[in-house]
Design an enzyme around this catalytic site. Structure first.
Site, PDB file in Angstrom:
ATOM      1  N   ASN A 242      30.776  59.689  39.517  1.00  0.00           N
ATOM      2  CA  ASN A 242      30.347  61.077  39.297  1.00  0.00           C
ATOM      3  C   ASN A 242      30.335  61.435  37.813  1.00  0.00           C
ATOM      4  O   ASN A 242      30.239  62.601  37.445  1.00  0.00           O
ATOM      5  CB  ASN A 242      31.245  62.050  40.077  1.00  0.00           C
ATOM      6  CG  ASN A 242      32.709  61.993  39.632  1.00  0.00           C
ATOM      7  OD1 ASN A 242      33.048  61.279  38.684  1.00  0.00           O
ATOM      8  ND2 ASN A 242      33.561  62.737  40.295  1.00  0.00           N
TER       9      ASN A 242
ATOM     10  N   GLU B  23      37.150  65.402  35.527  1.00  0.00           N
ATOM     11  CA  GLU B  23      36.190  65.496  36.620  1.00  0.00           C
ATOM     12  C   GLU B  23      35.071  66.489  36.287  1.00  0.00           C
ATOM     13  O   GLU B  23      35.248  67.364  35.441  1.00  0.00           O
ATOM     14  CB  GLU B  23      36.914  65.969  37.888  1.00  0.00           C
ATOM     15  CG  GLU B  23      37.988  65.007  38.383  1.00  0.00           C
ATOM     16  CD  GLU B  23      37.432  63.878  39.235  1.00  0.00           C
ATOM     17  OE1 GLU B  23      36.253  63.513  39.080  1.00  0.00           O
ATOM     18  OE2 GLU B  23      38.202  63.352  40.066  1.00  0.00           O
TER      19      GLU B  23
ATOM     20  N   ASP C 152      45.132  57.950  31.349  1.00  0.00           N
ATOM     21  CA  ASP C 152      45.528  58.796  32.479  1.00  0.00           C
ATOM     22  C   ASP C 152      46.565  58.123  33.365  1.00  0.00           C
ATOM     23  O   ASP C 152      46.870  56.937  33.214  1.00  0.00           O
ATOM     24  CB  ASP C 152      44.296  59.203  33.300  1.00  0.00           C
ATOM     25  CG  ASP C 152      43.383  58.016  33.656  1.00  0.00           C
ATOM     26  OD1 ASP C 152      43.814  56.861  33.465  1.00  0.00           O
ATOM     27  OD2 ASP C 152      42.264  58.245  34.123  1.00  0.00           O
TER      28      ASP C 152
ATOM     29  N   HIS D 110      32.855  60.914  35.664  1.00  0.00           N
ATOM     30  CA  HIS D 110      34.137  61.274  35.034  1.00  0.00           C
ATOM     31  C   HIS D 110      34.599  60.194  34.064  1.00  0.00           C
ATOM     32  O   HIS D 110      34.287  59.008  34.227  1.00  0.00           O
ATOM     33  CB  HIS D 110      35.218  61.643  36.067  1.00  0.00           C
ATOM     34  CG  HIS D 110      35.840  60.520  36.827  1.00  0.00           C
ATOM     35  ND1 HIS D 110      35.930  60.511  38.199  1.00  0.00           N
ATOM     36  CD2 HIS D 110      36.440  59.372  36.425  1.00  0.00           C
ATOM     37  CE1 HIS D 110      36.551  59.417  38.589  1.00  0.00           C
ATOM     38  NE2 HIS D 110      36.862  58.704  37.541  1.00  0.00           N
TER      39      HIS D 110
HETATM   40  C1  GLP Z   1      39.287  55.957  37.880  1.00  0.00           C
HETATM   41  C2  GLP Z   1      39.880  56.101  36.469  1.00  0.00           C
HETATM   42  C3  GLP Z   1      38.825  56.058  35.403  1.00  0.00           C
HETATM   43  C4  GLP Z   1      37.868  54.931  35.717  1.00  0.00           C
HETATM   44  C5  GLP Z   1      37.098  55.235  36.963  1.00  0.00           C
HETATM   45  C6  GLP Z   1      36.176  54.114  37.420  1.00  0.00           C
HETATM   46  O1  GLP Z   1      39.384  57.086  38.658  1.00  0.00           O
HETATM   47  N1  GLP Z   1      40.681  57.263  36.264  1.00  0.00           N
HETATM   48  O2  GLP Z   1      39.439  55.901  34.132  1.00  0.00           O
HETATM   49  O3  GLP Z   1      36.956  54.763  34.665  1.00  0.00           O
HETATM   50  O4  GLP Z   1      37.934  55.637  38.021  1.00  0.00           O
HETATM   51  O5  GLP Z   1      36.884  53.102  38.051  1.00  0.00           O
HETATM   52  P1  GLP Z   1      36.303  51.674  38.307  1.00  0.00           P
HETATM   53  O6  GLP Z   1      36.206  51.023  36.964  1.00  0.00           O
HETATM   54  O7  GLP Z   1      37.288  50.997  39.195  1.00  0.00           O
HETATM   55  O8  GLP Z   1      34.974  51.861  38.935  1.00  0.00           O
END
Ligand code: GLP
Length: 252
Positions: free
Chosen positions: A147, A154, A78, A149
């Site tokens: 959440n 989402e 992404d 995702h």
């Molecule tokens: C972001 C990314 C995800 C990631 C998630 C968790 O929004 N788009 O790919 O897995 O949040 O992030 P973190 O690993 O910093 O908790």
């Protein structure tokens, strides 16, 4: 690092570790083993804080002469939209800093969705077509949002198959605000791989740590397949490998 628990279902293995270093090392070892067997491996890659330890460990193996990235190709999950790749909060910047600039990967072989694409629908179509032409990823690395995702898919009433532009939820904007100067600066949109490309990967490596992920991990694995927990779709994937710490496993 001590491995505390192993196994879950035929298609999903869960390994729980004492520490973030432990889970990162194990996930990196999984990836490294596949890379050695298939030097031109296709990696699906993720950003966020969770996979940083994996990238550090892969870099360490590269520096030790144990890994060669010269034939590796990658597709990232992404990117924020709109955001320039040069912005230090872009996921392109993140990947360069945390992995690509540290190993011998050819950056021409690395793709991150273009967060500045003028025709975003065309960008999404081309991204899916490129992944399909490559035969899908051999390994898709994933983190997970609090959440549930994955990528920026989402919680919603349905799963979206294609790469698409998405409006970020308040929850995600707040969670990601810590990386920006202020919450107002967090882009309100992103471009994310859909579930089609993620599920087309031959193997999934999901990493998560900390109590803030415990509910998402429990819903993903035990809550039934429900688009309100996007990661739960992985229950339908044939080879899911989950590397988590004790805190993230708390509700299992
Ligand atoms: C972001 C990314 C995800 C990631 C998630 C968790 O929004 N788009 O790919 O897995 O949040 O992030 P973190 O690993 O910093 O908790």
């Amino acid at each position: 690092m001590e491995k505390l628990y192993y196994g879950f279902k035929d298609n999903i293995k869960v390994e729980v570790f004492d520490s973030y270093e432990g889970l990162s090392r194990a996930a990196a070892a999984f990836i490294a083993e596949r890379m050695k067997k298939k030097p031109d491996i296709i990696l699906g890659l993720a950003t966020g804080s969770s996979p940083v330890g994996v990238y550090d460990e892969l870099t360490r193996m590269y520096e030790a002469g144990d890994l060669d990235f010269s034939a590796v190709r990658s597709f990232n999950l992404d990117e924020y939209y709109p955001l320039e790749p040069e912005n230090d909060q872009s996921y392109r910047y993140f990947m360069n800093k945390n992995l690509f600039d540290r190993v011998n990967i050819d950056k021409a072989n690395t793709r991150v969705p273009n967060g500045m694409a003028e025709d975003i629908e065309l960008e999404c179509e081309e991204y899916d077509a490129a992944i399909a032409a490559a035969g899908g990823a051999d390994i898709q690395v994933l983190g997970i949002g609090g959440n549930g995702h994955i990528g920026f898919n989402e919680p919603d009433g349905f799963f979206t198959a294609e790469t698409h532009k998405v409006a970020l939820t308040e929850n995600t904007i707040k969670a990601n605000a810590r990386f920006f100067a202020s919450e107002e600066e967090v882009p309100r949109f992103a471009v994310t791989m859909g579930m089609g490309a993620i599920m087309s990967a031959k193997s999934i490596v999901l990493v998560a740590n900390g109590g803030a992920k415990a509910q998402a991990i429990a819903s993903m694995l035990t809550g039934g397949v429900d688009p309100l927990c996007p990661a739960s779709i992985l229950q339908l994937h044939p080879d899911v490998n989950v590397f988590i710490d004790k805190a993230a496993a708390e509700l299992l």
